[in-house]
Design a protein around this motif. Structure first.
Motif, PDB file in Angstrom:
ATOM      1  N   ASP A  53       0.815  -1.205   0.000  1.00  0.00           N
ATOM      2  CA  ASP A  53       0.000   0.000   0.000  1.00  0.00           C
ATOM      3  C   ASP A  53       0.853   1.261   0.000  1.00  0.00           C
ATOM      4  OD1 ASP A  53      -2.328  -1.405  -0.074  1.00  0.00           O
ATOM      5  OD2 ASP A  53      -2.636  -1.380   2.101  1.00  0.00           O
ATOM      6  N   GLN A  54       2.070   1.171   0.495  1.00  0.00           N
ATOM      7  CA  GLN A  54       2.920   2.348   0.607  1.00  0.00           C
ATOM      8  C   GLN A  54       3.735   2.620  -0.650  1.00  0.00           C
ATOM      9  OE1 GLN A  54       5.317   2.042   4.144  1.00  0.00           O
ATOM     10  NE2 GLN A  54       3.570   1.602   5.447  1.00  0.00           N
ATOM     11  N   ARG A  55       3.732   1.707  -1.590  1.00  0.00           N
ATOM     12  CA  ARG A  55       4.509   1.936  -2.801  1.00  0.00           C
ATOM     13  C   ARG A  55       3.834   3.002  -3.665  1.00  0.00           C
ATOM     14  NH1 ARG A  55       9.144  -1.472  -3.696  1.00  0.00           N
ATOM     15  NH2 ARG A  55       9.160  -0.440  -5.721  1.00  0.00           N
ATOM     16  N   PRO A  56       4.558   4.061  -4.038  1.00  0.00           N
ATOM     17  CA  PRO A  56       3.923   5.161  -4.784  1.00  0.00           C
ATOM     18  C   PRO A  56       3.447   4.755  -6.168  1.00  0.00           C
ATOM     19  CG  PRO A  56       6.309   5.458  -4.647  1.00  0.00           C
ATOM     20  CD  PRO A  56       5.967   4.322  -3.737  1.00  0.00           C
ATOM     21  N   GLU A  57       4.174   3.812  -6.828  1.00  0.00           N
ATOM     22  CA  GLU A  57       3.733   3.437  -8.172  1.00  0.00           C
ATOM     23  C   GLU A  57       2.390   2.718  -8.137  1.00  0.00           C
ATOM     24  OE1 GLU A  57       6.350   2.433  -6.404  1.00  0.00           O
ATOM     25  OE2 GLU A  57       7.400   0.808  -7.433  1.00  0.00           O
ATOM     26  N   LEU A  58       2.129   1.935  -7.069  1.00  0.00           N
ATOM     27  CA  LEU A  58       0.835   1.265  -6.958  1.00  0.00           C
ATOM     28  C   LEU A  58      -0.273   2.265  -6.612  1.00  0.00           C
ATOM     29  CD1 LEU A  58       1.754  -2.093  -5.191  1.00  0.00           C
ATOM     30  CD2 LEU A  58       1.492  -1.597  -7.621  1.00  0.00           C
TER      31      LEU A  58
ATOM     32  N   SER B 292      -0.315   5.309  -7.721  1.00  0.00           N
ATOM     33  CA  SER B 292      -0.605   5.950  -9.006  1.00  0.00           C
ATOM     34  C   SER B 292      -1.505   5.060  -9.864  1.00  0.00           C
ATOM     35  CB  SER B 292       0.702   6.250  -9.751  1.00  0.00           C
ATOM     36  OG  SER B 292       1.501   7.152  -9.012  1.00  0.00           O
ATOM     37  N   PHE B 293      -1.233   3.760  -9.857  1.00  0.00           N
ATOM     38  CA  PHE B 293      -2.069   2.838 -10.622  1.00  0.00           C
ATOM     39  C   PHE B 293      -3.504   2.844 -10.112  1.00  0.00           C
ATOM     40  CE2 PHE B 293       1.692   0.516 -12.399  1.00  0.00           C
ATOM     41  CZ  PHE B 293       1.289   0.575 -13.718  1.00  0.00           C
ATOM     42  N   ARG B 294      -3.680   2.908  -8.793  1.00  0.00           N
ATOM     43  CA  ARG B 294      -5.041   2.913  -8.245  1.00  0.00           C
ATOM     44  C   ARG B 294      -5.812   4.149  -8.704  1.00  0.00           C
ATOM     45  NH1 ARG B 294      -2.466   0.386  -3.727  1.00  0.00           N
ATOM     46  NH2 ARG B 294      -1.995   2.383  -2.750  1.00  0.00           N
ATOM     47  N   LEU B 295      -5.138   5.297  -8.752  1.00  0.00           N
ATOM     48  CA  LEU B 295      -5.803   6.507  -9.245  1.00  0.00           C
ATOM     49  C   LEU B 295      -6.131   6.387 -10.732  1.00  0.00           C
ATOM     50  CD1 LEU B 295      -3.689   9.274  -7.439  1.00  0.00           C
ATOM     51  CD2 LEU B 295      -6.013   8.525  -6.900  1.00  0.00           C
ATOM     52  N   GLU B 296      -5.207   5.842 -11.515  1.00  0.00           N
ATOM     53  CA  GLU B 296      -5.453   5.668 -12.947  1.00  0.00           C
ATOM     54  C   GLU B 296      -6.601   4.692 -13.186  1.00  0.00           C
ATOM     55  OE1 GLU B 296      -2.011   4.780 -15.246  1.00  0.00           O
ATOM     56  OE2 GLU B 296      -0.775   6.277 -14.255  1.00  0.00           O
ATOM     57  N   LEU B 297      -6.661   3.625 -12.391  1.00  0.00           N
ATOM     58  CA  LEU B 297      -7.755   2.663 -12.544  1.00  0.00           C
ATOM     59  C   LEU B 297      -9.104   3.302 -12.214  1.00  0.00           C
ATOM     60  CD1 LEU B 297      -6.136  -0.560 -11.050  1.00  0.00           C
ATOM     61  CD2 LEU B 297      -6.941  -0.269 -13.391  1.00  0.00           C
ATOM     62  N   GLU B 298      -9.123   4.140 -11.208  1.00  0.00           N
ATOM     63  CA  GLU B 298     -10.384   4.809 -10.864  1.00  0.00           C
ATOM     64  C   GLU B 298     -10.840   5.722 -12.002  1.00  0.00           C
ATOM     65  OE1 GLU B 298     -12.218   7.687  -7.332  1.00  0.00           O
ATOM     66  OE2 GLU B 298     -10.148   6.929  -7.219  1.00  0.00           O
ATOM     67  N   ARG B 299      -9.904   6.448 -12.595  1.00  0.00           N
ATOM     68  CA  ARG B 299     -10.278   7.303 -13.723  1.00  0.00           C
ATOM     69  C   ARG B 299     -10.726   6.466 -14.922  1.00  0.00           C
ATOM     70  NH1 ARG B 299      -5.726  10.546 -11.907  1.00  0.00           N
ATOM     71  NH2 ARG B 299      -4.352   9.390 -13.320  1.00  0.00           N
TER      72      ARG B 299
ATOM     73  N   LEU C  75      -8.930  -0.097 -19.525  1.00  0.00           N
ATOM     74  CA  LEU C  75      -9.072  -0.501 -18.132  1.00  0.00           C
ATOM     75  C   LEU C  75      -8.383  -1.839 -17.878  1.00  0.00           C
ATOM     76  CD1 LEU C  75     -10.272  -0.125 -15.303  1.00  0.00           C
ATOM     77  CD2 LEU C  75     -12.392  -1.161 -16.149  1.00  0.00           C
ATOM     78  N   ARG C  76      -8.585  -2.792 -18.783  1.00  0.00           N
ATOM     79  CA  ARG C  76      -7.933  -4.102 -18.614  1.00  0.00           C
ATOM     80  C   ARG C  76      -6.415  -3.962 -18.689  1.00  0.00           C
ATOM     81  NH1 ARG C  76     -12.224  -5.699 -21.997  1.00  0.00           N
ATOM     82  NH2 ARG C  76     -10.840  -5.643 -23.817  1.00  0.00           N
ATOM     83  N   GLU C  77      -5.934  -3.113 -19.606  1.00  0.00           N
ATOM     84  CA  GLU C  77      -4.485  -2.915 -19.726  1.00  0.00           C
ATOM     85  C   GLU C  77      -3.898  -2.349 -18.436  1.00  0.00           C
ATOM     86  OE1 GLU C  77      -1.248  -0.284 -22.298  1.00  0.00           O
ATOM     87  OE2 GLU C  77      -3.396   0.077 -22.485  1.00  0.00           O
ATOM     88  N   LEU C  78      -4.577  -1.349 -17.873  1.00  0.00           N
ATOM     89  CA  LEU C  78      -4.103  -0.769 -16.619  1.00  0.00           C
ATOM     90  C   LEU C  78      -4.099  -1.798 -15.497  1.00  0.00           C
ATOM     91  CD1 LEU C  78      -5.710   2.807 -16.515  1.00  0.00           C
ATOM     92  CD2 LEU C  78      -3.278   2.237 -16.490  1.00  0.00           C
ATOM     93  N   ALA C  79      -5.153  -2.620 -15.439  1.00  0.00           N
ATOM     94  CA  ALA C  79      -5.220  -3.646 -14.398  1.00  0.00           C
ATOM     95  C   ALA C  79      -4.069  -4.643 -14.540  1.00  0.00           C
ATOM     96  CB  ALA C  79      -6.569  -4.364 -14.464  1.00  0.00           C
ATOM     97  N   LEU C  80      -3.759  -5.038 -15.780  1.00  0.00           N
ATOM     98  CA  LEU C  80      -2.652  -5.971 -15.998  1.00  0.00           C
ATOM     99  C   LEU C  80      -1.311  -5.333 -15.661  1.00  0.00           C
ATOM    100  CD1 LEU C  80      -3.817  -7.648 -19.335  1.00  0.00           C
ATOM    101  CD2 LEU C  80      -3.757  -8.683 -17.051  1.00  0.00           C
ATOM    102  N   ARG C  81      -1.146  -4.057 -16.023  1.00  0.00           N
ATOM    103  CA  ARG C  81       0.100  -3.372 -15.700  1.00  0.00           C
ATOM    104  C   ARG C  81       0.277  -3.230 -14.192  1.00  0.00           C
ATOM    105  NH1 ARG C  81      -0.167   2.099 -18.764  1.00  0.00           N
ATOM    106  NH2 ARG C  81       1.617   2.492 -17.387  1.00  0.00           N
ATOM    107  N   LYS C  82      -0.812  -2.942 -13.501  1.00  0.00           N
ATOM    108  CA  LYS C  82      -0.749  -2.852 -12.036  1.00  0.00           C
ATOM    109  C   LYS C  82      -0.377  -4.200 -11.434  1.00  0.00           C
ATOM    110  CE  LYS C  82      -3.602  -1.879  -7.978  1.00  0.00           C
ATOM    111  NZ  LYS C  82      -3.516  -3.235  -7.415  1.00  0.00           N
ATOM    112  N   GLN C  83      -0.971  -5.289 -11.935  1.00  0.00           N
ATOM    113  CA  GLN C  83      -0.664  -6.611 -11.413  1.00  0.00           C
ATOM    114  C   GLN C  83       0.784  -6.977 -11.689  1.00  0.00           C
ATOM    115  OE1 GLN C  83      -2.666  -8.559  -9.539  1.00  0.00           O
ATOM    116  NE2 GLN C  83      -0.826  -9.815  -9.265  1.00  0.00           N
ATOM    117  N   ARG C  84       1.265  -6.632 -12.885  1.00  0.00           N
ATOM    118  CA  ARG C  84       2.659  -6.935 -13.204  1.00  0.00           C
ATOM    119  C   ARG C  84       3.614  -6.163 -12.301  1.00  0.00           C
ATOM    120  NH1 ARG C  84       4.765  -5.263 -19.034  1.00  0.00           N
ATOM    121  NH2 ARG C  84       4.495  -3.218 -18.038  1.00  0.00           N
ATOM    122  N   THR C  85       3.309  -4.882 -12.070  1.00  0.00           N
ATOM    123  CA  THR C  85       4.152  -4.083 -11.179  1.00  0.00           C
ATOM    124  C   THR C  85       4.120  -4.629  -9.758  1.00  0.00           C
ATOM    125  OG1 THR C  85       3.732  -2.113 -12.534  1.00  0.00           O
ATOM    126  CG2 THR C  85       4.570  -1.755 -10.312  1.00  0.00           C
ATOM    127  N   ALA C  86       2.928  -5.015  -9.290  1.00  0.00           N
ATOM    128  CA  ALA C  86       2.815  -5.593  -7.945  1.00  0.00           C
ATOM    129  C   ALA C  86       3.611  -6.893  -7.842  1.00  0.00           C
ATOM    130  CB  ALA C  86       1.351  -5.834  -7.596  1.00  0.00           C
TER     131      ALA C  86
END
Length: 303
Positions: free
Chosen positions: A118-123, A125-132, A199-210
């Motif tokens: 939860d403290q990682r800044p890149e994640l 950022s991904f959460r904000l992008e996913l919400e948008r 949206l799917r692309e962002l979700a996959l990118r977030k999962q890959r980063t995580a």
């Protein structure tokens, strides 16, 4: 900066070990010289000690070079008020008492993995992008839906009656309904599909980063655990080597020992001390990496 600092500290501690080793050989040379002059000890013992002196001076010279290199590297992060580089001096090394006040590196392993992610800044950022992106999908889906708008109008004449006579002499109410159906549904449906794909692309990118962060943390934890175990083993080895040196010196003083074994025990004890220093250094480096990876600002001294 933290990694450079710990390398500088370790290099300074290694100098202390080799200086102590050299002092033993210097002190022994005086005693051996007297024994050789009195005929109690063969001259070859003095020659052997001179050989040990040269080897220990070489070890000390190499340690001093490593310390200067580490000090120069640390000076990149250490600056005065004008921004000029400051090369740290040896008298600025922390004492053993100061180092003992630092929290145990084991305390770093108590953080929950979910809190770390939860403290990682890149994640974040991904959460904000996913919400948008979800909001964009909902907006595009609204373009496919028909709309029904209701309206209410009220009218009443005010003021004197004009020349044409009265037309409306009361309040009139008009109620209207407007029903709209989007005709270009194919275009709207394409926009929905595009928004859903983003949206799917962002979700996959977030999962890959995580997943990458997870692997990074696992590797750091593996290195940290191994470094802590090796540091403990190195400390045990130092204790055993010190005991062997003291026993061998006592045997040599009583005439039952061998000069060669005394030197060998001393150098092995010094090697054990250096390995302990480097093992602790690896632990500190792994702890610094772990604190950075987990955004532990307290451990990094940034709060």
């Amino acid at each position: 900066a933290l990694r450079s600092y710990w390398r500088w500290v370790a290099a300074g501690n290694e100098i202390r070990v080799y200086e102590g080793l050299l002092e033993l050989a210097d002190a022994r040379a005086v005693g051996l010289g007297r024994q050789v002059e009195s005929g109690a000890t063969p001259r070859i013992a003095l020659t052997e000690n001179e050989q040990n002196l040269i080897r220990r001076k070489s070890l000390l010279a190499e340690a001093e070079r490593n310390f200067e290199t580490a000090a120069n590297s640390l000076s990149f992060y250490l600056r005065d008020e004008a921004g000029q580089l400051l090369v740290p001096r040896r008298d600025q090394l922390p004492s053993d008492e100061e180092l003992s006040t630092l929290p145990s590196m084991q305390s770093l392993l108590t953080m929950e993995r979910s809190d770390i992610l939860d403290q990682r800044p890149e994640l974040r950022s991904f959460r904000l992008e996913l919400e948008r992106a979800r909001n964009r999908v909902e907006l595009r889906r609204n373009d496919l839906k028909p709309s029904l708008d209701a309206s209410v109008e009220l009218s009443r004449d005010f003021g004197p009656i004009g020349d044409g006579g009265p037309t409306f002499d009361s309040t009139d109410t008009v109620i209207g309904l407007t029903f709209r159906v989007p005709l270009q549904r194919r275009t709207a449906r394409g926009r929905v599909q595009r928004a859903e794909a983003e949206l799917r692309e962002l979700a996959l990118r977030k999962q890959r980063t995580a997943d990458q962060i997870q692997v990074e943390l696992d590797n750091i934890l593996t290195n940290l655990n191994a470094a802590l175990r090796l540091a403990q083993l190195a400390d045990d080895e130092v204790e055993q080597a010190t005991t062997m040196v003291e026993a061998e010196r006592k045997r040599f003083t009583l005439g039952a020992g061998d000069f060669f074994l005394v030197n060998l025990r001393e150098e092995r004890a010094a090697d054990a001390q250096v390995r302990s220093i480097r093992a602790n250094l690896n632990g500190r480096l792994a702890a610094a990496s772990y604190s950075a990876a987990t955004m532990n600002l307290t451990e990094l001294g940034l709060e």
